[in-house]
Structure formats: C-alpha cells, structure tokens
Design a protein around this motif. Structure first.
Motif, short mmCIF file in Angstrom:
data_model
loop_
_atom_site.label_atom_id
_atom_site.label_comp_id
_atom_site.label_asym_id
_atom_site.label_seq_id
_atom_site.Cartn_x
_atom_site.Cartn_y
_atom_site.Cartn_z
N ARG A 173 0.83 -1.21 0.00
CA ARG A 173 0.00 0.00 0.00
C ARG A 173 0.86 1.25 0.00
O ARG A 173 0.52 2.26 -0.62
CB ARG A 173 -0.91 0.01 1.24
CG ARG A 173 -1.99 -1.03 1.16
CD ARG A 173 -2.92 -0.87 2.35
NE ARG A 173 -3.90 -1.93 2.39
CZ ARG A 173 -4.98 -1.90 3.16
NH1 ARG A 173 -5.19 -0.88 3.97
NH2 ARG A 173 -5.83 -2.90 3.15
N LEU A 174 1.97 1.20 0.72
CA LEU A 174 2.89 2.35 0.77
C LEU A 174 3.46 2.63 -0.63
O LEU A 174 3.46 3.78 -1.09
CB LEU A 174 4.05 2.05 1.73
CG LEU A 174 5.12 3.15 1.81
CD1 LEU A 174 4.66 4.27 2.73
CD2 LEU A 174 6.45 2.59 2.30
N ILE A 175 3.91 1.56 -1.29
CA ILE A 175 4.50 1.73 -2.63
C ILE A 175 3.44 2.24 -3.59
O ILE A 175 3.68 3.15 -4.40
CB ILE A 175 5.09 0.38 -3.12
CG1 ILE A 175 6.22 -0.08 -2.19
CG2 ILE A 175 5.60 0.51 -4.55
CD1 ILE A 175 6.52 -1.58 -2.26
N GLN A 205 3.78 -12.57 -0.29
CA GLN A 205 4.09 -11.14 -0.13
C GLN A 205 5.31 -10.74 -0.97
O GLN A 205 5.47 -9.57 -1.34
CB GLN A 205 4.36 -10.79 1.35
CG GLN A 205 3.28 -11.27 2.31
CD GLN A 205 1.89 -10.85 1.87
OE1 GLN A 205 1.67 -9.70 1.48
NE2 GLN A 205 0.94 -11.78 1.95
N MET A 206 6.17 -11.71 -1.24
CA MET A 206 7.36 -11.42 -2.05
C MET A 206 6.94 -10.95 -3.44
O MET A 206 7.44 -9.94 -3.95
CB MET A 206 8.25 -12.67 -2.17
CG MET A 206 8.85 -13.11 -0.86
SD MET A 206 9.66 -14.72 -0.97
CE MET A 206 11.04 -14.35 -2.03
N ALA A 207 6.01 -11.68 -4.04
CA ALA A 207 5.55 -11.32 -5.39
C ALA A 207 4.76 -10.02 -5.37
O ALA A 207 4.91 -9.16 -6.23
CB ALA A 207 4.68 -12.45 -5.94
N LYS A 208 3.93 -9.86 -4.32
CA LYS A 208 3.05 -8.69 -4.26
C LYS A 208 3.85 -7.39 -4.14
O LYS A 208 3.61 -6.42 -4.87
CB LYS A 208 2.09 -8.84 -3.07
CG LYS A 208 1.02 -7.78 -3.02
CD LYS A 208 -0.07 -8.13 -2.02
CE LYS A 208 0.40 -7.95 -0.60
NZ LYS A 208 -0.65 -8.26 0.39
N THR A 209 4.84 -7.39 -3.21
CA THR A 209 5.63 -6.18 -3.02
C THR A 209 6.48 -5.89 -4.27
O THR A 209 6.62 -4.74 -4.67
CB THR A 209 6.56 -6.32 -1.80
OG1 THR A 209 7.27 -7.57 -1.91
CG2 THR A 209 5.79 -6.30 -0.50
N ALA A 212 4.34 -4.35 -6.99
CA ALA A 212 4.04 -2.94 -6.70
C ALA A 212 5.24 -2.06 -7.04
O ALA A 212 5.09 -0.96 -7.59
CB ALA A 212 3.67 -2.78 -5.22
N LEU A 213 6.44 -2.56 -6.76
CA LEU A 213 7.65 -1.79 -7.09
C LEU A 213 7.85 -1.67 -8.59
O LEU A 213 8.36 -0.66 -9.08
CB LEU A 213 8.89 -2.44 -6.44
CG LEU A 213 9.05 -2.15 -4.95
CD1 LEU A 213 10.15 -3.04 -4.35
CD2 LEU A 213 9.37 -0.67 -4.69
#
Ligand SMILES: [Zn+2]
Length: 317
Positions: A173-175, A205-209, A212-213
C-alpha cells in the motif's frame, strides 16, 4: 591494574565523562564488595542503577545508555551499529511532525491456526504487548529534507522482522501510494525472512511487493532500499534487493540462506567476511555503505540527484 584505575576514575569523574568509566567486566566480586561498603554511608555516587550501561559486542566497551541513544545507537569507539527500533529510526530521519502513518491499526490474523511450541496467536499478542507495535513494519508519508517520501521502516524486535501478510500489505500500500502521488519510496529493511507461521501467505508477499515496485518503477520514480543488520531470506529475495540504489549500514549481515546451509550445499569454503555489507559492496550487490549518522543527509542527496529530471520537467511545463 585496570581494576584499580577504573575504581579511581568512577569516583572522581562520574559526572564529567560517564562513558569513560565503565564498570569492570572481570572483577565483579571486588567491585561488589566495595559497593556494599560504600552503601553504608560514604558516597551516593556509587549507586549506579542497573540498565544504564550497554556493552558493545564488538569492542567490549561499556557505553552509557544515554550517550548511545544520543549517538543513534552507534558505538563511539568502534562504530558498531546496534539494532535500532523503527520508531527511533523514523525520528532520526524525518522532519519533525511530518510523518503521517498509514494503516497503523493493521494486524495479522492467524488464518492457519498455526501451533508450534506456542500458538501464533499467543506470539502475536506477546510481541504486540512487548514492542507496542502492531507488526514488524511502520509505513507512512513524510518529509526528509525538502523531499516528500513514502517511507517504510522495519523493526526486528517484532518476531524477527519477519514478513507476514501485514508487512507485505502495508509495504504494498505504501508503494502504491508513492506511485499514485509520484513520490520516491524508501524502505529500511531488517528481517529474518518470511513469517513461517503464515505459510504460503507470507511467501506470496514477495511477489506482491515486487509487483508494486515494478509499477512504481514504470513511472520512473526512485526507490531506495536500505539494508540493516540483518536482512535475509524472503525479504532480501524480494523488495530489499530491488532498489534503484541498494544501500547498507556498516557491518550489516545480508544474504539469503545462512552460511552453514550454503557451505553444506556448495561443499565449498566460504570467503572471510562473506554476507557482510562490506563484502557485498566489493562484489557489486550493493551500491554504497552509509553510516547511520550520515543516512539522512545521504538520502537527501540521492533523492535530489534521482529526481532532478522530474523537477526540470515540472518547471518546463
Ligand atoms: Zn564498540
């Protein structure tokens, strides 16, 4: 000999330079006997409350806690970087009163009803109580220097900084907020890896973050990843290693698997200093080692440099 000289110092110079008057390490008995005698009425200066001193694990100097705090938890003798909590870190970096925390109330759910030695639910409760954090990362928008930034800071004290669904979701969400508002993202990592209590949910979470990046990068916005001791496993294998600039604190242990696993798998001797920030700088994985006290200034300079094109475009339009 050293005991004698210490005793003299601590009587006379207590209020002048407390950090130079460490309690003796080896002569606990002698010291205790003298202390008892003094408590009988000679001097109040000997009543040093417990917990005021911290021993540096690298140079073994006893450091006055107040001095350690003022020095951003860095040993003034040997430059050893002690762990620092997320709140203190944010305080040391952002402009006063500019940190707007995001998703402050988000907490993990024990969806697998995981039971090990203790249940995941009971661990979460205990860590929340002990750290007064809700999970292992704090995120928010803030100002560093003149620059508005989306900042995420991990805290190793909460379950080893492990990345469960809350850490992943808060960072994502931050990204995404950074992308939407066209802000640079800075993530300061410290982690033992994915949170195994959440099984596959933590690995996702590895794929999700990372995804987003990728969207953030498509908008040509800078992302600085700061690796602090230790940054390993699932976190290192995802957002921590995806920075436009990858930075690290001096002496930080950085890697994926532990050295023993690598040694057993490769059947090879590992080189000295393997998995330290310095070794990885020499071998090109990270771009710079930034001491904690210079971190804020370095962030400002890097962001100035990386956003100069954007500023020119804004002025021109
Ligand atoms: Zn030290």
């Amino acid at each position: 000999m050293s005991t004698t000289s210490f005793t003299k110092k601590s009587f006379g110079l207590d209020t002048v330079e407390p950090a130079l008057t460490p309690p003796p390490v080896k002569s606990a008995e002698t010291n205790f006997a003298k202390k008892t005698k003094l408590a009988g009425g000679k001097s109040k200066k000997r009543d040093i409350p417990e917990g005021l001193w911290t021993k540096c694990p690298k140079c073994e100097t006893m450091i006055f806690d107040k001095e350690l705090d003022e020095n951003l938890k860095v040993c003034s003798k040997c430059d050893h970087h002690f762990p620092i909590g997320a709140r203190e870190r944010i305080h040391s970096l952002v402009e006063t009163c500019t940190f707007e925390e995001m998703d402050a109330e988000m907490t993990s759910v024990d969806m697998l009803e995981f039971k090990g030695v203790a249940t995941y639910a009971s661990k979460l409760e205990a860590y929340k109580k002990n750290t007064t954090l809700k999970d292992a990362v704090l995120t928010g928008l803030c100002k560093i220097g003149e620059q508005r930034v989306a900042l995420g800071v991990m805290d190793f004290n909460f379950l080893g900084g492990s990345m469960g669904s809350v850490v992943g979701e808060k960072l994502t969400r931050l990204i995404e907020r950074g992308t939407e508002k066209e802000l640079p993202v800075i993530i300061i990592s410290t982690s033992g890896g994915a949170r195994m209590y959440e099984g596959m949910f933590s690995l996702m979470q590895m794929a999700k973050t990372s995804a987003a990046l990728a969207y953030h990068a498509q908008r040509k916005l800078p992302y600085l990843s700061m690796l602090t001791h230790p940054t390993t496993a699932g976190v290192m294998a995802s957002y921590a290693s995806l920075g436009d600039l990858i930075l690290a604190e001096p002496g930080a242990m950085i890697g994926f698997a532990g050295p023993r696993v690598i040694k057993d798998t490769t059947q090879a001797e590992l080189p000295p200093g393997f998995q330290t920030a310095e070794f990885l700088l020499d071998h090109g994985l990270i771009d710079a080692i930034v001491p904690r006290k210079e971190m804020k200034q370095q962030f400002i300079e890097y962001l100035d440099f990386l956003t100069v094109g954007k500023k020119v475009a804004t002025v021109a339009s």
